[in-house]
Design a protein around this motif. Structure first.
Motif, PDB file in Angstrom:
ATOM      1  N   THR A 125       0.842  -1.106   0.124  1.00  0.00           N
ATOM      2  CA  THR A 125       0.061  -0.125   0.097  1.00  0.00           C
ATOM      3  C   THR A 125       0.852   1.301   0.040  1.00  0.00           C
ATOM      4  O   THR A 125       1.921   1.203   0.559  1.00  0.00           O
ATOM      5  CB  THR A 125      -0.893  -0.185   1.145  1.00  0.00           C
ATOM      6  OG1 THR A 125      -1.802   1.152   0.910  1.00  0.00           O
ATOM      7  CG2 THR A 125      -0.327   0.115   2.331  1.00  0.00           C
ATOM      8  N   LEU A 127      -1.379   1.469  -3.784  1.00  0.00           N
ATOM      9  CA  LEU A 127      -1.156   0.789  -4.921  1.00  0.00           C
ATOM     10  C   LEU A 127      -1.134   1.712  -6.190  1.00  0.00           C
ATOM     11  O   LEU A 127      -1.753   2.514  -6.086  1.00  0.00           O
ATOM     12  CB  LEU A 127      -2.342  -0.129  -5.219  1.00  0.00           C
ATOM     13  CG  LEU A 127      -2.582  -1.297  -4.025  1.00  0.00           C
ATOM     14  CD1 LEU A 127      -3.857  -2.126  -4.238  1.00  0.00           C
ATOM     15  CD2 LEU A 127      -1.491  -2.330  -4.104  1.00  0.00           C
ATOM     16  N   HIS A 128      -0.385   1.326  -7.288  1.00  0.00           N
ATOM     17  CA  HIS A 128      -0.123   1.968  -8.424  1.00  0.00           C
ATOM     18  C   HIS A 128      -1.267   1.146  -9.435  1.00  0.00           C
ATOM     19  O   HIS A 128      -1.288   0.150  -9.213  1.00  0.00           O
ATOM     20  CB  HIS A 128       1.140   2.422  -8.557  1.00  0.00           C
ATOM     21  CG  HIS A 128       2.005   1.522  -9.127  1.00  0.00           C
ATOM     22  ND1 HIS A 128       1.753   0.627 -10.109  1.00  0.00           N
ATOM     23  CD2 HIS A 128       3.164   1.288  -8.418  1.00  0.00           C
ATOM     24  CE1 HIS A 128       2.996  -0.336  -9.996  1.00  0.00           C
ATOM     25  NE2 HIS A 128       3.707  -0.156  -9.152  1.00  0.00           N
ATOM     26  N   THR A 129      -1.213   1.711 -10.426  1.00  0.00           N
ATOM     27  CA  THR A 129      -1.974   1.042 -11.617  1.00  0.00           C
ATOM     28  C   THR A 129      -1.377  -0.261 -12.030  1.00  0.00           C
ATOM     29  O   THR A 129      -2.289  -1.183 -12.273  1.00  0.00           O
ATOM     30  CB  THR A 129      -2.410   2.132 -12.846  1.00  0.00           C
ATOM     31  OG1 THR A 129      -2.891   3.108 -12.478  1.00  0.00           O
ATOM     32  CG2 THR A 129      -2.953   1.581 -13.786  1.00  0.00           C
ATOM     33  N   HIS A 131       0.162  -2.350 -10.230  1.00  0.00           N
ATOM     34  CA  HIS A 131      -0.496  -3.264  -9.124  1.00  0.00           C
ATOM     35  C   HIS A 131      -1.772  -3.960  -9.195  1.00  0.00           C
ATOM     36  O   HIS A 131      -2.174  -4.833  -9.342  1.00  0.00           O
ATOM     37  CB  HIS A 131      -0.338  -2.878  -7.685  1.00  0.00           C
ATOM     38  CG  HIS A 131       1.185  -2.354  -7.026  1.00  0.00           C
ATOM     39  ND1 HIS A 131       1.491  -1.362  -6.218  1.00  0.00           N
ATOM     40  CD2 HIS A 131       2.107  -2.852  -7.428  1.00  0.00           C
ATOM     41  CE1 HIS A 131       2.636  -1.159  -6.217  1.00  0.00           C
ATOM     42  NE2 HIS A 131       3.239  -2.208  -6.895  1.00  0.00           N
ATOM     43  N   CYS A 132      -2.709  -2.804  -9.647  1.00  0.00           N
ATOM     44  CA  CYS A 132      -4.219  -3.124 -10.061  1.00  0.00           C
ATOM     45  C   CYS A 132      -4.151  -3.995 -11.176  1.00  0.00           C
ATOM     46  O   CYS A 132      -4.941  -4.928 -10.941  1.00  0.00           O
ATOM     47  CB  CYS A 132      -4.891  -1.994  -9.926  1.00  0.00           C
ATOM     48  SG  CYS A 132      -4.713  -0.807  -8.512  1.00  0.00           S
ATOM     49  N   LYS A 133      -3.401  -3.899 -12.104  1.00  0.00           N
ATOM     50  CA  LYS A 133      -3.566  -4.626 -13.299  1.00  0.00           C
ATOM     51  C   LYS A 133      -3.105  -5.958 -12.888  1.00  0.00           C
ATOM     52  O   LYS A 133      -3.633  -6.957 -13.402  1.00  0.00           O
ATOM     53  CB  LYS A 133      -2.730  -3.959 -14.145  1.00  0.00           C
ATOM     54  CG  LYS A 133      -2.597  -4.726 -15.646  1.00  0.00           C
ATOM     55  CD  LYS A 133      -1.705  -3.953 -16.610  1.00  0.00           C
ATOM     56  CE  LYS A 133      -1.618  -4.714 -17.843  1.00  0.00           C
ATOM     57  NZ  LYS A 133      -0.765  -3.978 -19.069  1.00  0.00           N
ATOM     58  N   PHE A 135      -3.485  -7.329  -9.964  1.00  0.00           N
ATOM     59  CA  PHE A 135      -4.490  -8.109  -9.284  1.00  0.00           C
ATOM     60  C   PHE A 135      -5.697  -8.461 -10.436  1.00  0.00           C
ATOM     61  O   PHE A 135      -5.991  -9.670 -10.182  1.00  0.00           O
ATOM     62  CB  PHE A 135      -5.208  -7.225  -8.430  1.00  0.00           C
ATOM     63  CG  PHE A 135      -4.355  -6.761  -7.294  1.00  0.00           C
ATOM     64  CD1 PHE A 135      -3.383  -7.636  -6.845  1.00  0.00           C
ATOM     65  CD2 PHE A 135      -4.729  -5.614  -6.543  1.00  0.00           C
ATOM     66  CE1 PHE A 135      -2.674  -7.119  -5.610  1.00  0.00           C
ATOM     67  CE2 PHE A 135      -3.960  -5.154  -5.705  1.00  0.00           C
ATOM     68  CZ  PHE A 135      -2.843  -5.975  -5.162  1.00  0.00           C
ATOM     69  N   TYR A 136      -5.833  -7.654 -11.345  1.00  0.00           N
ATOM     70  CA  TYR A 136      -7.031  -8.002 -12.302  1.00  0.00           C
ATOM     71  C   TYR A 136      -6.464  -9.243 -13.299  1.00  0.00           C
ATOM     72  O   TYR A 136      -7.102 -10.308 -13.379  1.00  0.00           O
ATOM     73  CB  TYR A 136      -7.106  -6.924 -13.230  1.00  0.00           C
ATOM     74  CG  TYR A 136      -7.901  -7.299 -14.647  1.00  0.00           C
ATOM     75  CD1 TYR A 136      -9.403  -7.439 -14.191  1.00  0.00           C
ATOM     76  CD2 TYR A 136      -7.348  -7.522 -15.611  1.00  0.00           C
ATOM     77  CE1 TYR A 136      -9.889  -7.807 -15.422  1.00  0.00           C
ATOM     78  CE2 TYR A 136      -8.115  -7.830 -16.938  1.00  0.00           C
ATOM     79  CZ  TYR A 136      -9.554  -7.758 -16.604  1.00  0.00           C
ATOM     80  OH  TYR A 136     -10.287  -8.175 -17.768  1.00  0.00           O
ATOM     81  N   SER A 139      -6.546 -12.561 -11.198  1.00  0.00           N
ATOM     82  CA  SER A 139      -7.790 -13.066 -11.058  1.00  0.00           C
ATOM     83  C   SER A 139      -8.595 -13.333 -12.303  1.00  0.00           C
ATOM     84  O   SER A 139      -9.320 -14.490 -12.378  1.00  0.00           O
ATOM     85  CB  SER A 139      -8.604 -11.458 -10.441  1.00  0.00           C
ATOM     86  OG  SER A 139      -9.963 -11.956 -10.526  1.00  0.00           O
TER      87      SER A 139
END
Length: 189
Positions: A125, A127-129, A131-133, A135-136, A139
Motif C-alpha cells: 500500500t 497501490l499504483h495502476t 499493481h491493480c493490473k 490483481f486483475y 484474477s
C-alpha cells in the motif's frame, strides 16, 4: 485429508503466513506443504520473534524454493489449493505472467492450470495502476485476491485478533473452519 500449499514471499506480512501455518498445524486431516522465498526467510527475523526453523517445523512438508521438480510442481500431485501469504508484487507479477522461475510460482501456476483454488494475500500500500493490473490479471487466471484488510465489526482488541480474522476468512475459502473468526450475526435492535 486436505492438502494445502502455503507460499510465503518477501513482502511485509509474514505474521499472516506464520499464523496460517500455526492454525493448520493444529487441525487434524490437513497436510501442509510450505515453500518460502529467501526474502520471506529474511523477513521472518525482521517482522517476528520467530526464526525460519521454528516456522518450518510447523509444516508437514518443507520444499526448497529452487526445487522446481518437487511434488507440488506437478498437477498429478493432488492438492486442495494454495495460499500465498504474504504475496509480494514481484511474486504476484510472476504468477500473473506464468513466469515460474521458482517453486512457489511454479506451484501457483500448477494450481491455476488444474483449476484448484489459489488465494493471494498481497501486502502493499498504496497501490499504483500496475499493481491493480496485476490483481486483475491474476484474477482472470482464476486466483482469488484476498488482501488482509481488517474488519472492525468484530471489535478486534489485539493484532492477533486482526490476523486471525484475515486468516480465518481465507481458510473459509477452503471450507476449513478452525473457529477463529467472530461471525457476523446481524445488528441487534
Amino acid at each position: 485429508m486436505k492438502r494445502i500449499i502455503i507460499g510465503m514471499s518477501g513482502a511485509s506480512g509474514l505474521p499472516y503466513g506464520i499464523r496460517l501455518v500455526e492454525v493448520l498445524a493444529g487441525l487434524p486431516d490437513i497436510e501442509t506443504h510450505l515453500v518460502m522465498t529467501n526474502a520471506a526467510k529474511l523477513n521472518i527475523g525482521i517482522e517476528t520473534e520467530h526464526n525460519v526453523d521454528e516456522v518450518e517445523a510447523l509444516a508437514d512438508v518443507i520444499h526448497n524454493i529452487k526445487d522446481v521438480a518437487a511434488s507440488i510442481s506437478s498437477g498429478s500431485f493432488r492438492t486442495d489449493g494454495m495460499i500465498v501469504a504474504p504475496c509480494s508484487m514481484r511474486t504476484l507479477s510472476a504468477i500473473a505472467h506464468s513466469y515460474a522461475d521458482n517453486l512457489l510460482v511454479r506451484a501457483a501456476d500448477v494450481v491455476l492450470k488444474e483449476r484448484r483454488r489459489l488465494v493471494i494475500m498481497p501486502r502493499e500500500t498504496p497501490l499504483h495502476t500496475g499493481h491493480c493490473k496485476l490483481f486483475y490479471e491474476a484474477s482472470v487466471l482464476g486466483a482469488i485476491i484476498a488482501p488482509p484488510i481488517p474488519a472492525f465489526y468484530n471489535r478486534p482488541q489485539t493484532i492477533d485478533d486482526i490476523i486471525n480474522a484475515s486468516i480465518g476468512r481465507v481458510l473459509d475459502l477452503f471450507d476449513i473452519d478452525p473457529g477463529i473468526v467472530k461471525r457476523w450475526k446481524g445488528v441487534k435492535t
